[in-house]
Design an enzyme around this catalytic site. Sequence first.
Site: not given
Length: 352
Positions: A186, A219, A243
């Site tokens: 990210k 995302d 996770d």
Amino acid sequence: MKRFDIAVIPGDGIGREVVPAGCRVLDAVAEAHGGFRLRYKSYPWSCAWYLKHGKMMPDDGLKRLGDSDSIFLGAVGFPGVADHISLWGLLIPIRRQFRQYVNARPIRSFPGVAGPLRGAPTFDVLIVRENNEGEYTEVGGRIYPGTDEEVVVQAAIFTRRGVERIMRYAFDQARSRSGRLASATKSNGIVHSMPFWDEVARMVAADYPDVEYSEYHIDAIAAQLVLTPERFDVIVASNLFGDILSDIGAALMGGIGMAPSGNIAPGTGGVSMFEPVHGSAPQIAGQGIANPVGQLLSAAMMLHHLGEPDAAGALDSVVAQVLIDPALHTADLGGSATMARVCDAVAERLRG
Ligand SMILES: NC(=O)c1ccc[n+]([C@@H]2O[C@H](COP(=O)([O-])OP(=O)(O)OC[C@H]3O[C@@H](n4cnc5c(N)ncnc54)[C@H](O)[C@@H]3O)[C@@H](O)[C@H]2O)c1
């Protein structure tokens, strides 16, 4: 005959059901294979234990676990004890003490289990989650709590050593599978740690020219994992991103009760720990209806790690065979089989 000492921590809720059931199935595997035996030592450390003793495990708990060949865990967490207490009082100390820096979370489709995806695609993905650092740290603090001036700081820790070793593990796995590794990043929004994550990944990639390496923002990869899981082979991700991705993956398998995981300490001499991805599911605890598949596949991962790949493969494929039969599906998969019925079917088939 070889003997493995297994430290067993059933924990809370359905952990107390699926772990003993998993040990009975493990015994059936050992019996069918004949080359090894498992000796269990069970520890009652859990939220119930916390309410009695004011801590999640005794002061010498980690030392006791360190004497075993492997740890087989169910789930911890129960209403009445805050989740950060159960996590930081038991699981995280174990993962860190034994340098279990890899959280391996395989997700795959099973014939007979429809899963939530249209067209029921076939997929087999290994999610490699960094397990010791990243976003899960206790570094930070709160000042002026409860006031208008309240300030909260939560730091994430990324070390060169930590990122490099998880990358090498992920590249090795990709090399031993179909040779594709996707990294979750990210770096557009998280401007220090994620560009660093990418930089180390690209440096390690140079040592693996035979592995096809790609990067996705978290995302985007979350969406792609839902839309086209079959395009991925190995995905490497930080502690938090891994996770989340692996819970999405568990849902794609048909439900969170299906997914196994291994907290592995490659090359460190530390003890590894195997546990399903799901939690203690307090709402269904005590009813005998929990899906044992995540625990059984975790048991297969443990056998593999202990150096018993044939036994591991046998357990894995018997679980897959059992899942073909809808009469052996638990309620979360839309069936009405009890946990005991599923485990009995697995054990019977193992014994032939
Ligand atoms: N590693 C762990 O020990 C671990 C992991 C996740 C959550 N937890 C703890 O578990 C407790 C409950 O957490 P949660 O509700 O967020 O997650 P959860 O995984 O326990 O439950 C989520 C949903 O999935 C269902 N479910 C989970 N496992 C199942 C199984 N094997 N068979 C059938 N259905 C199953 C539950 O009934 C619930 O509807 C919390 O205290 C949490 O901290 C522990």
